[in-house]
Design an enzyme around this catalytic site. Structure first.
Site, PDB file in Angstrom:
ATOM      1  N   LYS A  13       0.841  -1.207   0.000  1.00  9.91           N
ATOM      2  CA  LYS A  13       0.000   0.000   0.000  1.00  9.91           C
ATOM      3  C   LYS A  13       0.874   1.254   0.000  1.00  9.91           C
ATOM      4  O   LYS A  13       0.685   2.151  -0.811  1.00  9.91           O
ATOM      5  CB  LYS A  13      -0.932   0.011   1.222  1.00  9.91           C
ATOM      6  CG  LYS A  13      -1.886  -1.176   1.295  1.00  9.91           C
ATOM      7  CD  LYS A  13      -2.805  -1.097   2.508  1.00  9.91           C
ATOM      8  CE  LYS A  13      -2.112  -1.129   3.855  1.00  9.91           C
ATOM      9  NZ  LYS A  13      -1.398  -2.391   4.171  1.00  9.91           N
ATOM     10  N   ARG A  88      -9.964   0.309   8.650  1.00  9.85           N
ATOM     11  CA  ARG A  88      -9.384  -0.987   8.932  1.00  9.85           C
ATOM     12  C   ARG A  88     -10.345  -1.890   9.683  1.00  9.85           C
ATOM     13  O   ARG A  88     -10.027  -3.036   9.972  1.00  9.85           O
ATOM     14  CB  ARG A  88      -8.185  -0.730   9.818  1.00  9.85           C
ATOM     15  CG  ARG A  88      -6.999  -1.563   9.517  1.00  9.85           C
ATOM     16  CD  ARG A  88      -5.932  -1.056  10.456  1.00  9.85           C
ATOM     17  NE  ARG A  88      -4.712  -1.743  10.313  1.00  9.85           N
ATOM     18  CZ  ARG A  88      -3.681  -1.304   9.605  1.00  9.85           C
ATOM     19  NH1 ARG A  88      -3.772  -0.190   8.918  1.00  9.85           N
ATOM     20  NH2 ARG A  88      -2.576  -1.987   9.596  1.00  9.85           N
ATOM     21  N   ARG A 123      12.063  -5.023   4.763  1.00 12.81           N
ATOM     22  CA  ARG A 123      11.606  -3.640   4.596  1.00 12.81           C
ATOM     23  C   ARG A 123      12.522  -2.658   5.332  1.00 12.81           C
ATOM     24  O   ARG A 123      12.939  -2.904   6.463  1.00 12.81           O
ATOM     25  CB  ARG A 123      10.182  -3.481   5.125  1.00 12.81           C
ATOM     26  CG  ARG A 123       9.789  -2.002   5.201  1.00 12.81           C
ATOM     27  CD  ARG A 123       8.342  -1.754   5.260  1.00 12.81           C
ATOM     28  NE  ARG A 123       7.680  -2.427   6.356  1.00 12.81           N
ATOM     29  CZ  ARG A 123       6.366  -2.479   6.471  1.00 12.81           C
ATOM     30  NH1 ARG A 123       5.603  -1.928   5.557  1.00 12.81           N
ATOM     31  NH2 ARG A 123       5.818  -3.106   7.482  1.00 12.81           N
ATOM     32  N   ARG A 156      11.121  -1.117  11.020  1.00 11.43           N
ATOM     33  CA  ARG A 156       9.997  -0.885  11.925  1.00 11.43           C
ATOM     34  C   ARG A 156       9.980  -1.887  13.074  1.00 11.43           C
ATOM     35  O   ARG A 156      10.280  -3.059  12.880  1.00 11.43           O
ATOM     36  CB  ARG A 156       8.675  -0.947  11.142  1.00 11.43           C
ATOM     37  CG  ARG A 156       8.282   0.413  10.600  1.00 11.43           C
ATOM     38  CD  ARG A 156       7.164   0.355   9.615  1.00 11.43           C
ATOM     39  NE  ARG A 156       5.997  -0.417  10.051  1.00 11.43           N
ATOM     40  CZ  ARG A 156       4.875  -0.485   9.357  1.00 11.43           C
ATOM     41  NH1 ARG A 156       4.766   0.176   8.206  1.00 11.43           N
ATOM     42  NH2 ARG A 156       3.865  -1.203   9.789  1.00 11.43           N
ATOM     43  N   ARG A 167      -0.274  -9.486  13.088  1.00 13.62           N
ATOM     44  CA  ARG A 167      -0.909  -8.460  12.264  1.00 13.62           C
ATOM     45  C   ARG A 167      -1.736  -9.102  11.140  1.00 13.62           C
ATOM     46  O   ARG A 167      -2.797  -8.596  10.774  1.00 13.62           O
ATOM     47  CB  ARG A 167       0.150  -7.512  11.688  1.00 13.62           C
ATOM     48  CG  ARG A 167       0.724  -6.586  12.762  1.00 13.62           C
ATOM     49  CD  ARG A 167       2.024  -5.945  12.348  1.00 13.62           C
ATOM     50  NE  ARG A 167       1.893  -5.112  11.180  1.00 13.62           N
ATOM     51  CZ  ARG A 167       2.918  -4.756  10.401  1.00 13.62           C
ATOM     52  NH1 ARG A 167       4.144  -5.177  10.685  1.00 13.62           N
ATOM     53  NH2 ARG A 167       2.722  -3.973   9.370  1.00 13.62           N
TER      54      ARG A 167
END
Ligand code: AP5
Ligand code: ZN
Length: 218
Positions: A13, A88, A123, A156, A167
């Site tokens: 996203k 969400r 990431r 992160r 998650r």
């Protein structure tokens, strides 16, 4: 242009949001980025959100709805915006509807869970801008540094494998129902509902960007 980018954690996203926002000249409203900024600044919102985010759970609907309402009332949202990571939950989507916010598109980026764990572990992010890289799939020009500012990239806190699994569970239980919510609304009431589009998020970043613009009618 007003749109929602829907997709699991790590679906891409944030990566695709950059291209969409550039093209349409609209701000990216990432509730995740806003919360991370609040945590870093140590604001009351950040203090409340920190442990929830580290555990992979969701921050309360009430806090998020207030945050988003305040954000979209700002001047730079007058010509549109892109929601990344919001809504969400069904109550968040209902609140958006109740506030009378008209949307053009809901665009779902679909990536199988097996691919997501790999993406998250590699990431790297530039917190100030929200720009996102991957050590293998989308590396920065200089290792560890943001392409535009040259500032250091970070990993992160919620990208640890066990937190990513949590998650994904939370996504399945609380966010995936929005696929049915928006796709059935679009079928039942095409005049007032946002257009619903779904694309595969598998392939190179460039291939997915091409699919995104195809789905949005360029
Ligand atoms: P948030 O920041 O929204 O995280 P998320 O939805 O879990 O999504 P991510 O940012 O992890 O993934 P992404 O889809 O943006 O993927 P990206 O482009 O980075 O939320 C974080 C937390 O905040 C939540 O857990 C919750 O606690 C809280 N929160 C936020 N919003 C909330 C809300 N509305 N209500 C309640 N709580 C809320 O890509 C991932 C990686 O893959 C990158 O390394 C990227 O380079 C790479 N990649 C991208 N595209 C490709 C490709 N095509 N091929 C290979 N690799 C790729
Ligand atoms: Zn993101």
């Amino acid at each position: 242009m007003r749109l929602i980018l829907l997709g699991a954690p790590g679906a891409g996203k944030g990566t695709q949001a950059t291209f969409i926002c550039q093209k349409y000249g609209i701000p990216q409203i990432s509730t995740g980025d806003m919360l991370r900024a609040a945590v870093k600044a140590g604001t009351p919102l950040g203090v409340q959100a920190k442990s929830v985010m580290e555990s992979g759970g969701l921050v309360s609907d009430e806090l998020i709805i207030n945050l988003v309402k305040e954000r979209i009332s700002q001047a730079d949202c007058a010509n549109g915006f892109l929601f990344d990571g919001f809504p969400r939950t069904i109550p968040q989507a209902d609140a958006l509807k109740a506030a009378g916010v008209k949307l053009d598109y809901v665009l779902e980026i679909d990536v199988p869970f097996e691919a997501i764990i790999n993406r998250m572990s590699g990431r790297r992010s530039h917190p100030a801008s929200g720009r996102t890289y991957h050590v293998t799939f989308n590396p920065p020009k200089v290792e560890g540094l943001d392409d535009i500012t040259g500032e250091p990239l970070i990993q992160r806190d919620d990208d640890k494998e066990e937190t990513v699994k949590k998650r994904l569970e939370v996504y399945s239980a609380q966010t995936r129902p929005l696929v049915a919510y928006y796709s059935s609304w679009a079928k039942e009431d095409a005049a007032s509902a946002p257009k619903y589009r779904a694309i595969s998020g598998m392939g190179s970043v460039e291939e997915i960007t091409a699919r995104v613009f195809e789905a949005l009618g360029h």
